[in-house]
Design an enzyme around this catalytic site. Structure first.
Site, PDB file in Angstrom:
ATOM      1  N   HIS A  84       0.840  -1.165  -0.274  1.00  0.00           N
ATOM      2  CA  HIS A  84      -0.006  -0.019  -0.121  1.00  0.00           C
ATOM      3  C   HIS A  84       0.801   1.243   0.020  1.00  0.00           C
ATOM      4  O   HIS A  84       0.293   2.276  -0.346  1.00  0.00           O
ATOM      5  CB  HIS A  84      -1.026  -0.122   1.232  1.00  0.00           C
ATOM      6  CG  HIS A  84      -0.569   0.402   2.486  1.00  0.00           C
ATOM      7  ND1 HIS A  84      -0.083  -0.815   3.432  1.00  0.00           N
ATOM      8  CD2 HIS A  84      -0.178   1.432   3.095  1.00  0.00           C
ATOM      9  CE1 HIS A  84       0.409  -0.153   4.463  1.00  0.00           C
ATOM     10  NE2 HIS A  84       0.131   1.084   4.416  1.00  0.00           N
ATOM     11  N   ASP A 219       1.270  -7.870   2.149  1.00  0.00           N
ATOM     12  CA  ASP A 219       1.320  -6.382   2.098  1.00  0.00           C
ATOM     13  C   ASP A 219       2.906  -5.849   2.042  1.00  0.00           C
ATOM     14  O   ASP A 219       3.264  -5.142   2.585  1.00  0.00           O
ATOM     15  CB  ASP A 219       0.597  -5.623   3.178  1.00  0.00           C
ATOM     16  CG  ASP A 219       0.294  -3.919   2.851  1.00  0.00           C
ATOM     17  OD1 ASP A 219       0.928  -3.445   1.810  1.00  0.00           O
ATOM     18  OD2 ASP A 219      -0.372  -3.353   3.556  1.00  0.00           O
ATOM     19  N   SER A 648       3.822   2.255   8.318  1.00  0.00           N
ATOM     20  CA  SER A 648       3.826   1.408   7.403  1.00  0.00           C
ATOM     21  C   SER A 648       5.090   1.109   6.564  1.00  0.00           C
ATOM     22  O   SER A 648       5.691   2.169   6.270  1.00  0.00           O
ATOM     23  CB  SER A 648       2.751   1.967   6.472  1.00  0.00           C
ATOM     24  OG  SER A 648       1.355   1.961   6.847  1.00  0.00           O
TER      25      SER A 648
END
Length: 713
Positions: A84, A219, A648
């Site tokens: 992402h 991810d 992230s």
């Protein structure tokens, strides 16, 4: 999908809480809580984590494109971050004919890696506390003079330091301006896409599973840093070579066990752990619900179109994910604050502090009065800012409004106009005027119905009817140059921007008469008159008192070790691999596996489809060295690390500093950790390195990338 385990005794859960950090912690790497880290199991030293005299782990951790974190995992500058985080770049290389989002991408060699203009990675070279220099001469100043003096001192400090042309210095306030730290930053500008799994792996579970555990999302995406022949930063060139790092992370494929020590190294975005009770209450009962309401309408409208039209799905994929991310986070935050009794916990702490230091009682009383005064303006601010952000037609109008203001004030030169046109070109590329007319119409109805009358333009009641709005906004959208559906200077702004700007005077006059522009300006001018000055003035007073309250907390509570709130600077957080019991009679294990992917598999579903090859690998149990003691491939795991947005892509490291996972999310029940870390519920979610390597090796047949890495078995 919830795993129930009635065999876990409550005594064990109580023990697990005792092992977790009471307050969490996002520690400046030069000021680590080393003793507690070692007590929890760390085997390396603080100097192995951050050192300016020799290579250390900080030399392998970068800020990716100004937002996420990434880490170097090979001696050839191979970079790992979240799917992402690289989503915008993957999308930019995608077309309907060559959909890298759906199909994935794997370079076969370095020559086929894809350039990404404008993408940067930042290394932190050094960190120094500079509080005395920055606060010099500010003792008796109040706002706004205080801010001006601090800004001047920061410039003096930065100008006094010697840096290379590719370096910069950023000075950041900590503890609400009670301390300041200077960061020497080195920026690399040639970053190329190396690999990304299809979104059926990299975004598996999509919005349904976002912020949720158990999680089965791969991810991750891979990039590479390139440098000039001297290993220094350089603009993109075919002559650049892979960057040779001072340090890269060994990748561990050892099995994990509950209570294993872990730490996460990265750039957490923003937390507010030291707010007073009344601020938390306002967030929980007013501000977050307003934000949620606006995004709920926007997302539902986009989703209806994206599900039926592939071109729209690709065009809006990244934007939709961005909007949905914090929408769901805020929902979890509200529930978590209620469940953890955060407001009462803050009240109790304030009372304890006041009993030790009576001055704090006066500070809290003043803060409470200011928040009460600010409440109606803060609520309007929440609705207005979210509507303008999510109604892209208005977001465009706002861009033009700001440009015209700067132009007429003489602050816009040719370089600024070029940058503005480039921004518009990028905006229009992924903009559907027809779709957003519907979004804007619905958000206008929400705003008209939810906003107090004193904050609305005269006659705005007519926008309370959503159905009528859809007809009217579609009509003005069709007749608008701003939306690109009407022409100016013989061209549309969304088609030929240079021709549209060829006669700038005519362009500006046309925009000022534009129906979209005039509707937006009625909203903006009313907001700037009735809410913004009052909100900002009260916020300035609140900020001054918050700074005072922060100093009082630190001087009064001698038993607590304080860490500064996150502000996108390099931090270390640590904890233990841990499952959780977020609800009565519900227990989550700390680890998920490939079998769980197959349990969730729904053929053809946009969230839970699974690639054919992954199914074949599962059916054959062709796992290679990537299975754990269960015989399955581990996919994700949770721990008590205190993380937030910006973390992230952060590396999750073991006690020896080896990469064991890639941070990408938090457990929904603990998203309130930005405001109130609670060890019972706060869990970060990571992709297991075994799953990452399994996908690269077995699924993508990209063994050449595995061969670059140092694998710890």
């Amino acid at each position: 999908m919830i795993k129930r385990n009635i065999l876990i005794a409550s005594a064990f859960f109580s023990f697990s809480l005792g092992m977790a950090q009471q307050y969490g912690g996002m520690w400046i790497p030069t000021e680590l809580n080393e003793k507690e880290m070692k007590d929890l199991g760390m085997k390396i030293s603080a100097k192995d984590i951050f050192n300016t005299q020799k290579p250390s782990i900080k030399d392998a951790v970068v800020q990716f494109n100004g937002g996420c974190t990434a880490e170097i995992i090979s001696p050839k500058g191979l970079l790992l971050t979240n799917h992402h985080c690289g989503y915008g770049q993957i999308q930019a290389h995608s077309t309907v004919q060559n959909d890298l989002l759906s199909n994935g991408f794997w370079a076969k060699n370095m020559g086929t890696e894809l350039p990404n203009p404008g993408v940067t990675v930042d290394f932190i070279v050094d960190i120094k506390e500079v509080t005395n220099q920055i606060l010099e001469g500010t003792e008796n100043l109040q706002e706004p003079e205080l801010a001006k003096k601090i800004a001047k001192n920061i410039e003096i400090y930065k100008n006094s330091q010697k840096t290379e042309s590719y370096q910069s210095i950023s000075v950041k306030p900590m503890y609400y301006g009670n301390k300041f730290y200077a960061y020497v930053i080195e920026t690399y500008k040639d970053v190329r896409l190396v690999g990304a799994p299809p979104q059926s792996i990299g975004k598996f579970g999509s919005d349904t599973d976002n912020w949720v555990w158990p999680r089965h999302t791969g991810d991750f995406s891979m990039f590479r840093i390139y440098a000039d022949k001297n290993n220094k930063p350089a603009e993109y060139s075919k002559d650049n070579v892979p960057y040779v790092p001072k340090h890269y992370l060994p990748v561990s494929i050892k099995d994990k066990a509950e209570n294993d020590f872990t730490f996460v190294y990265g750039f957490p975005g923003r937390t507010t752990e030291y707010l007073p009770a009344i601020a938390v209450e306002k967030i929980m009962t007013e501000i977050d619900p307003a934000r949620i309401a606006v995004r709920d309408v926007a997302l539902k409208t986009l989703d209806e179109k994206m599900r039926t039209d592939d071109a729209t799905r690709i065009k809006y994929a990244s934007k939709y994910a961005s909007v949905a991310n914090y929408w769901k986070k805020w929902i979890g935050e509200v529930e978590g604050l209620k469940k953890s009794n955060a407001v009462q916990k803050k009240v109790n702490y304030e009372n304890t502090l006041s009993s030790k230091n009576p001055e704090i009682k006066n500070t809290i009383s003043e803060i409470n009065s200011l928040y009460t005064q600010q409440a109606p303006y803060a609520l309007n601010n929440a609705y207005y800012s979210e509507v303008i952000r999510n109604a892209e037609t208005f977001a465009l109008a706002n861009l033009y409004s700001n440009y015209i203001t700067s132009l007429e004030a003489g602050r816009m030169d040719e370089k600024g106009t070029t940058a503005f046109k480039n921004r518009l070109t990028s905006f229009y590329k992924d903009y559907s005027a027809e779709l957003d007319a519907k979004v804007t119409a619905k958000l206008l109805a929400l705003y008209a119905n939810k906003t107090a009358p004193q904050f609305l333009p005269a006659g705005f009641d007519k926008y309370k009817n959503e159905a009528q709005n859809i007809t009217e906004i579609e009509e003005i959208s069709k007749n608008s140059v701003i939306t690109g559906r009407s022409e100016v200077n013989g061209a549309s702004l969304s088609g030929d921007i240079e021709k549209a700007f060829s006669n700038q005077d005519k362009l500006i006059k046309t925009i000022k008469k534009d129906p979209v522009y005039q509707l937006f300006m009625s909203l903006k001018e009313t907001y700037l008159k009735t809410a913004d000055p009052q909100f900002a003035s009260l916020q300035m007073k609140i900020d001054a008192l918050q700074k005072k309250y922060m100093a009082q907390q630190m001087s009064t509570d001698k038993d607590r070790k304080f860490f500064p709130d996150a502000n996108s600077t390099l931090r270390v957080t640590y904890g233990k691999v841990k499952g959780s019991t977020p609800k009565d009679a519900v227990t989550y294990d700390y680890q998920t596996h490939l079998a769980g992917v197959m349990e969730k598999y729904i053929p053809g579903d946009y969230e839970f489809d699974v690639p054919k090859k992954l199914i074949e690998l599962y059916d054959k149990k062709d796992y290679g060295i990537y299975k754990d003691k269960s015989g399955d491939v581990p996919v994700g795991f949770t721990a008590t690390n205190h993380t937030t947005g910006g973390n992230s892509g952060s590396p999750a490291l073991d006690a020896h500093g080896n990469l064991v996972g890639l941070n990408f999310d938090r457990q929904w029940e603990g998203t309130m950790s930005d405001i109130n870390y609670d060890p019972r519920f706060s869990r970060n979610i990571m992709v297991d390195t075994k799953y990452i390597l399994f996908i690269i090796d077995k699924f993508a047949d990209s063994k050449w990338l595995i061969n670059e890495m140092k694998i710890v078995k």
